[in-house]
Design a protein around this motif. Structure first.
Motif, PDB file in Angstrom:
ATOM      1  N   ALA A 131       0.845  -1.189   0.000  1.00  0.00           N
ATOM      2  CA  ALA A 131       0.000   0.000   0.000  1.00  0.00           C
ATOM      3  C   ALA A 131       0.879   1.237   0.000  1.00  0.00           C
ATOM      4  CB  ALA A 131      -0.916   0.012   1.226  1.00  0.00           C
ATOM      5  N   GLY A 132       0.440   2.261  -0.713  1.00  0.00           N
ATOM      6  CA  GLY A 132       1.182   3.508  -0.758  1.00  0.00           C
ATOM      7  C   GLY A 132       0.275   4.696  -0.536  1.00  0.00           C
ATOM      8  N   VAL A 133       0.753   5.672   0.226  1.00  0.00           N
ATOM      9  CA  VAL A 133       0.021   6.915   0.457  1.00  0.00           C
ATOM     10  C   VAL A 133       1.016   8.072   0.419  1.00  0.00           C
ATOM     11  CG1 VAL A 133      -1.753   5.834   1.896  1.00  0.00           C
ATOM     12  CG2 VAL A 133       0.291   6.785   2.973  1.00  0.00           C
ATOM     13  N   VAL A 134       0.478   9.262   0.180  1.00  0.00           N
ATOM     14  CA  VAL A 134       1.280  10.481   0.256  1.00  0.00           C
ATOM     15  C   VAL A 134       0.840  11.249   1.497  1.00  0.00           C
ATOM     16  CG1 VAL A 134       1.856  12.670  -0.843  1.00  0.00           C
ATOM     17  CG2 VAL A 134       1.613  10.604  -2.237  1.00  0.00           C
ATOM     18  N   ILE A 135       1.814  11.652   2.315  1.00  0.00           N
ATOM     19  CA  ILE A 135       1.550  12.362   3.557  1.00  0.00           C
ATOM     20  C   ILE A 135       2.111  13.767   3.439  1.00  0.00           C
ATOM     21  CG2 ILE A 135       1.927  12.394   6.060  1.00  0.00           C
ATOM     22  CD1 ILE A 135       2.254   9.372   5.966  1.00  0.00           C
ATOM     23  N   ASP A 136       1.333  14.741   3.823  1.00  0.00           N
ATOM     24  CA  ASP A 136       1.738  16.141   3.717  1.00  0.00           C
ATOM     25  C   ASP A 136       2.636  16.520   4.895  1.00  0.00           C
ATOM     26  OD1 ASP A 136       1.988  18.686   2.776  1.00  0.00           O
ATOM     27  OD2 ASP A 136      -0.007  19.340   3.393  1.00  0.00           O
ATOM     28  N   ALA A 137       3.816  15.906   4.915  1.00  0.00           N
ATOM     29  CA  ALA A 137       4.819  16.169   5.948  1.00  0.00           C
ATOM     30  C   ALA A 137       6.154  15.659   5.429  1.00  0.00           C
ATOM     31  CB  ALA A 137       4.461  15.482   7.265  1.00  0.00           C
ATOM     32  N   ALA A 138       7.233  16.189   5.949  1.00  0.00           N
ATOM     33  CA  ALA A 138       8.560  15.795   5.504  1.00  0.00           C
ATOM     34  C   ALA A 138       8.897  14.381   5.970  1.00  0.00           C
ATOM     35  CB  ALA A 138       9.603  16.769   6.049  1.00  0.00           C
ATOM     36  N   PRO A 139       9.750  13.648   5.225  1.00  0.00           N
ATOM     37  CA  PRO A 139      10.094  12.269   5.599  1.00  0.00           C
ATOM     38  C   PRO A 139      10.654  12.150   7.016  1.00  0.00           C
ATOM     39  CG  PRO A 139      10.857  12.729   3.385  1.00  0.00           C
ATOM     40  CD  PRO A 139      10.377  14.035   3.943  1.00  0.00           C
ATOM     41  N   GLU A 140      11.431  13.132   7.452  1.00  0.00           N
ATOM     42  CA  GLU A 140      12.011  13.058   8.793  1.00  0.00           C
ATOM     43  C   GLU A 140      10.926  13.060   9.863  1.00  0.00           C
ATOM     44  OE1 GLU A 140      14.809  14.324   5.841  1.00  0.00           O
ATOM     45  OE2 GLU A 140      12.875  15.215   6.427  1.00  0.00           O
ATOM     46  N   ALA A 141       9.892  13.885   9.653  1.00  0.00           N
ATOM     47  CA  ALA A 141       8.801  13.943  10.627  1.00  0.00           C
ATOM     48  C   ALA A 141       7.975  12.669  10.608  1.00  0.00           C
ATOM     49  CB  ALA A 141       7.908  15.153  10.343  1.00  0.00           C
ATOM     50  N   VAL A 142       7.701  12.142   9.413  1.00  0.00           N
ATOM     51  CA  VAL A 142       6.927  10.911   9.307  1.00  0.00           C
ATOM     52  C   VAL A 142       7.701   9.754   9.930  1.00  0.00           C
ATOM     53  CG1 VAL A 142       5.884   9.249   7.731  1.00  0.00           C
ATOM     54  CG2 VAL A 142       5.719  11.705   7.253  1.00  0.00           C
ATOM     55  N   PHE A 143       8.999   9.671   9.620  1.00  0.00           N
ATOM     56  CA  PHE A 143       9.804   8.581  10.172  1.00  0.00           C
ATOM     57  C   PHE A 143       9.843   8.650  11.692  1.00  0.00           C
ATOM     58  CE2 PHE A 143      13.624   6.345  11.465  1.00  0.00           C
ATOM     59  CZ  PHE A 143      13.573   5.207  10.678  1.00  0.00           C
ATOM     60  N   ASP A 144       9.995   9.859  12.232  1.00  0.00           N
ATOM     61  CA  ASP A 144      10.024  10.016  13.684  1.00  0.00           C
ATOM     62  C   ASP A 144       8.743   9.492  14.315  1.00  0.00           C
ATOM     63  OD1 ASP A 144      11.219  11.113  16.187  1.00  0.00           O
ATOM     64  OD2 ASP A 144       9.513  12.484  16.079  1.00  0.00           O
ATOM     65  N   SER A 145       7.621   9.691  13.632  1.00  0.00           N
ATOM     66  CA  SER A 145       6.347   9.224  14.181  1.00  0.00           C
ATOM     67  C   SER A 145       6.151   7.725  14.003  1.00  0.00           C
ATOM     68  CB  SER A 145       5.182   9.982  13.532  1.00  0.00           C
ATOM     69  OG  SER A 145       5.085   9.692  12.155  1.00  0.00           O
ATOM     70  N   LEU A 146       7.088   7.056  13.332  1.00  0.00           N
ATOM     71  CA  LEU A 146       7.056   5.594  13.234  1.00  0.00           C
ATOM     72  C   LEU A 146       7.933   4.916  14.286  1.00  0.00           C
ATOM     73  CD1 LEU A 146       7.337   5.108   9.352  1.00  0.00           C
ATOM     74  CD2 LEU A 146       5.289   4.834  10.750  1.00  0.00           C
ATOM     75  N   VAL A 147       8.865   5.670  14.883  1.00  0.00           N
ATOM     76  CA  VAL A 147       9.814   5.044  15.815  1.00  0.00           C
ATOM     77  C   VAL A 147       9.799   5.668  17.201  1.00  0.00           C
ATOM     78  CG1 VAL A 147      11.351   4.290  13.952  1.00  0.00           C
ATOM     79  CG2 VAL A 147      11.741   6.515  15.037  1.00  0.00           C
ATOM     80  N   ASP A 148       9.112   6.780  17.387  1.00  0.00           N
ATOM     81  CA  ASP A 148       9.016   7.407  18.700  1.00  0.00           C
ATOM     82  C   ASP A 148       7.829   6.796  19.453  1.00  0.00           C
ATOM     83  OD1 ASP A 148       7.610   9.633  20.462  1.00  0.00           O
ATOM     84  OD2 ASP A 148       9.735  10.181  20.333  1.00  0.00           O
ATOM     85  N   SER A 149       8.085   6.168  20.582  1.00  0.00           N
ATOM     86  CA  SER A 149       7.059   5.418  21.304  1.00  0.00           C
ATOM     87  C   SER A 149       5.837   6.271  21.625  1.00  0.00           C
ATOM     88  CB  SER A 149       7.631   4.844  22.602  1.00  0.00           C
ATOM     89  OG  SER A 149       8.691   3.957  22.357  1.00  0.00           O
ATOM     90  N   GLU A 150       6.070   7.492  22.106  1.00  0.00           N
ATOM     91  CA  GLU A 150       4.949   8.343  22.507  1.00  0.00           C
ATOM     92  C   GLU A 150       4.090   8.731  21.313  1.00  0.00           C
ATOM     93  OE1 GLU A 150       2.668  11.881  23.042  1.00  0.00           O
ATOM     94  OE2 GLU A 150       4.556  11.877  21.920  1.00  0.00           O
ATOM     95  N   LYS A 151       4.739   9.067  20.200  1.00  0.00           N
ATOM     96  CA  LYS A 151       3.986   9.487  19.019  1.00  0.00           C
ATOM     97  C   LYS A 151       3.233   8.318  18.388  1.00  0.00           C
ATOM     98  CE  LYS A 151       6.944  13.428  17.972  1.00  0.00           C
ATOM     99  NZ  LYS A 151       7.958  14.006  17.062  1.00  0.00           N
ATOM    100  N   VAL A 152       3.871   7.157  18.293  1.00  0.00           N
ATOM    101  CA  VAL A 152       3.190   5.992  17.733  1.00  0.00           C
ATOM    102  C   VAL A 152       1.983   5.615  18.592  1.00  0.00           C
ATOM    103  CG1 VAL A 152       3.411   3.566  17.089  1.00  0.00           C
ATOM    104  CG2 VAL A 152       5.293   5.136  16.655  1.00  0.00           C
ATOM    105  N   THR A 153       2.150   5.656  19.888  1.00  0.00           N
ATOM    106  CA  THR A 153       1.040   5.345  20.792  1.00  0.00           C
ATOM    107  C   THR A 153      -0.121   6.305  20.579  1.00  0.00           C
ATOM    108  OG1 THR A 153       2.479   4.351  22.469  1.00  0.00           O
ATOM    109  CG2 THR A 153       0.367   5.233  23.226  1.00  0.00           C
ATOM    110  N   ARG A 154       0.186   7.583  20.339  1.00  0.00           N
ATOM    111  CA  ARG A 154      -0.876   8.577  20.132  1.00  0.00           C
ATOM    112  C   ARG A 154      -1.678   8.277  18.878  1.00  0.00           C
ATOM    113  NH1 ARG A 154       0.870  14.409  19.722  1.00  0.00           N
ATOM    114  NH2 ARG A 154      -1.389  14.735  19.830  1.00  0.00           N
ATOM    115  N   TRP A 155      -1.008   8.131  17.729  1.00  0.00           N
ATOM    116  CA  TRP A 155      -1.793   7.998  16.493  1.00  0.00           C
ATOM    117  C   TRP A 155      -2.346   6.595  16.298  1.00  0.00           C
ATOM    118  CZ3 TRP A 155      -0.073   4.441  13.020  1.00  0.00           C
ATOM    119  CH2 TRP A 155       1.298   4.193  12.904  1.00  0.00           C
TER     120      TRP A 155
END
Length: 277
Positions: free
Chosen positions: A151-175
């Protein structure tokens, strides 16, 4: 039979618009299924590759009014009951409640029957109902005819921010809406429910801003690949390899439903989850 499963989500649209989307075949073919039909004669059905056992229609309308749509749906040889209920929240938002009979969480965990996919199937469907009514791009649906998931999607955010939200425990738990503890390095744990989980997933690859690969055990390896352009991110998710003969469609549905919320997390000002406790 287990107690009915219940999901509640907030959709930013009036009740009348949501009610129409539940039974208008053109709308259903956008947010719900490959094929759909519904009419004043009481016909109501949806089927196709994005529907469990979607080789043919297996639904039968039981009741419909301005706030409720209830239908029988035969899955795995058992007639289940699904009900949509609508509750107004102000003038421009609706709480959508789905009640689904014959769902067994243990069956879902063991991946032993088609009804085990129902919770994550409806999570993704509700997310796409919200996307459709809010004029946003939909999240890719599960394909119940394939043994591979991509599956592929486009996210209106920079790759660094998206990647951080995939590996940061607090952020992943939130979304994702469920506690997840992560050790962000190769060999680190990716633990659903926290580090007390005795069988956590393991990070196989980690390239900041570019790639994350996680071994989920029996459900296979999930890989997120990120590519940036103009401050946006093309995120591609591939799930490969699994144990047993039956693809883990339930797990895939959960991942895709999470992907929908990840996009909203980055793109909607003052974001809050669509899910209502």
């Amino acid at each position: 039979m287990s107690d009915p499963m219940t999901l509640r989500a907030r959709v930013q649209a009036p009740v009348k618009e949501v009610r129409n989307a539940l039974t208008d075949p053109a709308a259903m073919r956008i947010w719900l299924a490959e094929h759909a039909e519904a009419g004043p004669d009481g016909s109501f059905a949806f089927w196709g590759r994005h529907t469990p056992e979607g080789d043919a229609p297996h639904q039968r309308l039981l009741h419909a009014d301005d706030r409720t749509v209830r239908f029988a749906w035969t899955l795995g040889g058992v007639e289940t009951t699904t009900e949509f209920g609508l509750e107004e929240e102000g003038s421009d938002a609706t709480i959508v409640t789905i009640t689904q009979s014959h769902y067994d969480h243990q069956e879902a965990l063991a991946n032993t029957g088609i009804r085990g996919v129902l919770q994550t199937y409806w999570c993704l469907a509700l997310a796409n109902l919200a996307e459709h009514l809010e004029g946003r791009e939909l999240t890719p649906k599960i394909d119940f005819t394939t043994r591979d998931m991509s599956a592929g999607v486009v996210i209106d955010a920079a790759p660094e921010a998206v990647f951080d939200s995939l590996v940061d425990s607090e952020k992943v738990t939130r979304w994702f809406g469920f506690p997840i503890a992560i050790e962000p390095y190769v060999g680190g744990r990716y633990a659903m429910g926290g580090f007390d989980n005795p069988q956590p997933a393991k990070i196989l690859e980690l390239e900041p801003g570019r790639r994350l690969s996680v071994d989920w055990g029996s459900t296979g390896v999930g890989t997120w690949e990120l590519e940036g352009s103009g401050g946006r991110t093309r995120l591609t998710l591939v799930q490969s390899g699994f144990e047993g003969e039956r693809p883990p469609y339930g797990a895939w549905g959960g991942i895709l439903a999470g992907l929908s919320e990840l996009r909203r997390f980055h793109e909607i000002p003052d974001w809050r989850p669509i899910w209502v406790e």
